[in-house]
Scaffold this motif. Structure first.
Motif, PDB file in Angstrom:
ATOM      1  N   LEU A   4       0.581  -0.959  -0.106  1.00  0.00           N
ATOM      2  CA  LEU A   4      -0.380   0.128   0.142  1.00  0.00           C
ATOM      3  C   LEU A   4       0.750   0.737   0.399  1.00  0.00           C
ATOM      4  N   VAL A   5       0.362   2.092  -0.721  1.00  0.00           N
ATOM      5  CA  VAL A   5       1.960   3.204  -0.995  1.00  0.00           C
ATOM      6  C   VAL A   5       0.998   4.600  -0.733  1.00  0.00           C
ATOM      7  N   ASP A   6       0.965   5.601   0.128  1.00  0.00           N
ATOM      8  CA  ASP A   6       0.926   6.383   0.385  1.00  0.00           C
ATOM      9  C   ASP A   6       1.803   7.762  -0.681  1.00  0.00           C
ATOM     10  N   ALA A   7       0.759   7.486  -2.170  1.00  0.00           N
ATOM     11  CA  ALA A   7       1.722   8.079  -3.531  1.00  0.00           C
ATOM     12  C   ALA A   7       1.743   9.388  -3.712  1.00  0.00           C
ATOM     13  N   ASP A   8       1.367  10.596  -2.911  1.00  0.00           N
ATOM     14  CA  ASP A   8       0.806  11.718  -3.370  1.00  0.00           C
ATOM     15  C   ASP A   8       2.780  12.028  -3.156  1.00  0.00           C
ATOM     16  N   ALA A   9       3.387  11.643  -2.723  1.00  0.00           N
ATOM     17  CA  ALA A   9       4.648  12.438  -2.478  1.00  0.00           C
ATOM     18  C   ALA A   9       5.824  11.186  -2.387  1.00  0.00           C
ATOM     19  N   CYS A  10       6.175   9.901  -3.002  1.00  0.00           N
ATOM     20  CA  CYS A  10       6.555   8.742  -2.791  1.00  0.00           C
ATOM     21  C   CYS A  10       7.593   9.409  -4.194  1.00  0.00           C
ATOM     22  N   PRO A  11       8.706   9.212  -3.459  1.00  0.00           N
ATOM     23  CA  PRO A  11       9.618   9.282  -5.169  1.00  0.00           C
ATOM     24  C   PRO A  11      10.665   7.822  -5.199  1.00  0.00           C
ATOM     25  N   VAL A  12      10.061   6.815  -4.670  1.00  0.00           N
ATOM     26  CA  VAL A  12      10.457   5.225  -5.249  1.00  0.00           C
ATOM     27  C   VAL A  12       9.469   4.604  -5.769  1.00  0.00           C
ATOM     28  N   LYS A  13       7.668   5.044  -6.115  1.00  0.00           N
ATOM     29  CA  LYS A  13       7.199   4.526  -6.739  1.00  0.00           C
ATOM     30  C   LYS A  13       7.413   3.672  -8.353  1.00  0.00           C
ATOM     31  N   ASP A  14       8.022   3.894  -8.725  1.00  0.00           N
ATOM     32  CA  ASP A  14       9.242   2.832  -9.584  1.00  0.00           C
ATOM     33  C   ASP A  14       9.918   1.862  -9.497  1.00  0.00           C
ATOM     34  N   GLU A  15      10.714   2.003  -8.210  1.00  0.00           N
ATOM     35  CA  GLU A  15      11.464   1.159  -7.828  1.00  0.00           C
ATOM     36  C   GLU A  15       9.521  -0.179  -7.185  1.00  0.00           C
ATOM     37  N   ILE A  16       8.575   0.451  -6.684  1.00  0.00           N
ATOM     38  CA  ILE A  16       8.089  -0.482  -6.031  1.00  0.00           C
ATOM     39  C   ILE A  16       7.492  -1.088  -7.103  1.00  0.00           C
ATOM     40  N   TYR A  17       6.954  -0.327  -8.113  1.00  0.00           N
ATOM     41  CA  TYR A  17       6.264  -1.159  -8.862  1.00  0.00           C
ATOM     42  C   TYR A  17       7.153  -2.316 -10.165  1.00  0.00           C
ATOM     43  N   ARG A  18       8.801  -1.983  -9.519  1.00  0.00           N
ATOM     44  CA  ARG A  18       9.393  -3.525  -9.957  1.00  0.00           C
ATOM     45  C   ARG A  18       9.416  -4.786  -9.246  1.00  0.00           C
ATOM     46  N   VAL A  19       9.340  -4.204  -7.186  1.00  0.00           N
ATOM     47  CA  VAL A  19       9.593  -4.854  -7.257  1.00  0.00           C
ATOM     48  C   VAL A  19       8.657  -6.008  -7.042  1.00  0.00           C
ATOM     49  N   GLY A  21       6.381  -6.531  -9.441  1.00  0.00           N
ATOM     50  CA  GLY A  21       6.214  -7.334  -9.765  1.00  0.00           C
ATOM     51  C   GLY A  21       7.111  -8.944  -9.601  1.00  0.00           C
ATOM     52  N   ARG A  22       7.836  -8.873  -9.267  1.00  0.00           N
ATOM     53  CA  ARG A  22       9.169  -9.804  -9.589  1.00  0.00           C
ATOM     54  C   ARG A  22       8.310 -10.516  -8.257  1.00  0.00           C
ATOM     55  N   TYR A  23       7.601 -10.515  -7.264  1.00  0.00           N
ATOM     56  CA  TYR A  23       7.245 -10.937  -6.299  1.00  0.00           C
ATOM     57  C   TYR A  23       5.532 -11.066  -6.445  1.00  0.00           C
ATOM     58  N   GLY A  24       4.871 -10.478  -7.744  1.00  0.00           N
ATOM     59  CA  GLY A  24       3.831 -10.893  -7.926  1.00  0.00           C
ATOM     60  C   GLY A  24       2.412 -10.278  -6.763  1.00  0.00           C
ATOM     61  N   LEU A  25       2.984  -9.137  -6.155  1.00  0.00           N
ATOM     62  CA  LEU A  25       2.525  -9.068  -5.371  1.00  0.00           C
ATOM     63  C   LEU A  25       1.392  -7.658  -5.708  1.00  0.00           C
ATOM     64  N   GLN A  26      -0.179  -7.268  -5.020  1.00  0.00           N
ATOM     65  CA  GLN A  26      -1.219  -6.494  -5.159  1.00  0.00           C
ATOM     66  C   GLN A  26      -0.421  -5.510  -4.874  1.00  0.00           C
ATOM     67  N   THR A  27      -0.439  -4.048  -5.417  1.00  0.00           N
ATOM     68  CA  THR A  27      -0.051  -3.078  -5.166  1.00  0.00           C
ATOM     69  C   THR A  27      -1.156  -2.089  -5.236  1.00  0.00           C
ATOM     70  N   LEU A  28      -1.433  -1.280  -4.464  1.00  0.00           N
ATOM     71  CA  LEU A  28      -2.476  -0.137  -4.043  1.00  0.00           C
ATOM     72  C   LEU A  28      -1.653   1.474  -4.031  1.00  0.00           C
ATOM     73  N   VAL A  29      -1.831   1.961  -5.107  1.00  0.00           N
ATOM     74  CA  VAL A  29      -1.296   3.075  -4.684  1.00  0.00           C
ATOM     75  C   VAL A  29      -2.065   4.347  -4.774  1.00  0.00           C
ATOM     76  N   VAL A  30      -2.566   5.223  -3.525  1.00  0.00           N
ATOM     77  CA  VAL A  30      -2.782   5.616  -3.193  1.00  0.00           C
ATOM     78  C   VAL A  30      -2.432   7.000  -3.094  1.00  0.00           C
ATOM     79  N   ALA A  31      -3.979   8.131  -3.693  1.00  0.00           N
ATOM     80  CA  ALA A  31      -2.948   9.625  -3.630  1.00  0.00           C
ATOM     81  C   ALA A  31      -4.469  10.203  -4.300  1.00  0.00           C
ATOM     82  N   ASN A  32      -5.080  11.769  -3.796  1.00  0.00           N
ATOM     83  CA  ASN A  32      -5.956  12.310  -3.777  1.00  0.00           C
ATOM     84  C   ASN A  32      -5.893  12.764  -4.483  1.00  0.00           C
ATOM     85  N   ARG A  33      -5.129  12.966  -6.139  1.00  0.00           N
ATOM     86  CA  ARG A  33      -5.150  12.746  -7.313  1.00  0.00           C
ATOM     87  C   ARG A  33      -4.588  11.621  -8.243  1.00  0.00           C
ATOM     88  N   TRP A  34      -5.073  12.631  -9.621  1.00  0.00           N
ATOM     89  CA  TRP A  34      -4.833  11.160 -10.263  1.00  0.00           C
ATOM     90  C   TRP A  34      -3.489  10.956  -9.835  1.00  0.00           C
TER      91      TRP A  34
END
Length: 159
Positions: A4-19, A21-34
């Motif tokens: 679960l990613v507190d995404a508004d100011a998260c500088p490591v979103k791309d790294e999270i997506y890679r990891v 994908g490697r582990y097959g984990l559901q990832t929820l990217v949460v923000a108050n904007r698109w």
């Protein structure tokens, strides 16, 4: 296990997506904007209404044991720890039961010092070393939690 990613100011979103994908984990990217996310059945964008702590409230309500919450927000981290989720900061620092008191105290101290004008803080630049530390910490945390989850299924708790 989910991320679960507190995404508004998260500088490591791309790294999270890679990891993820490697582990097959559901990832929820949460923000108050698109926020733009990769096309993947494992990655879901959650856009919450604008307002103070709305994204934090959503994350805290959804977090469960063995989830990993990526955030720099200390009050959110405390709420997620209360629900037995793991918390990792974008700099690779894990906030856990042992460190949460010190992290909270430091946050409060810095807030008070800024309010009195005693100290002016700035956010240092986020570089390659920080990304590398985060990737290593996330990988280690996933492996540790998977092992712990597997053991909890093998050895029933005595409740």
């Amino acid at each position: 296990m989910r991320l679960l990613v507190d995404a508004d100011a998260c500088p490591v979103k791309d790294e999270i997506y890679r990891v993820a994908g490697r582990y097959g984990l559901q990832t929820l990217v949460v923000a108050n904007r698109w926020i733009n996310i990769p096309q993947s059945p494992l990655i879901e964008r959650i856009v919450v209404p604008e307002g103070p702590d709305v994204a934090d409230d959503w994350i805290a309500e959804q977090a469960v044991a063995f989830d990993i919450v990526v955030t720099n927000d200390v009050p959110l981290a405390v709420r997620c720890l209360d629900k037995s989720a793991a918390v990792l900061r974008p700099n690779g620092e894990e906030i856990d039961e042992r460190s949460v008191g010190m992290v909270s105290a430091m946050r409060d101290l810095m807030h008070d010092l800024r309010e009195t004008g005693t100290v002016n803080t700035y956010n240092p630049s986020f570089g390659k070393a920080d990304r590398s530390r985060f990737l290593s910490a996330l990988d280690t945390l996933i492996v540790r939690l998977r092992r712990k989850a597997a053991l909890s299924k093998v050895i029933p708790s005595s409740s």
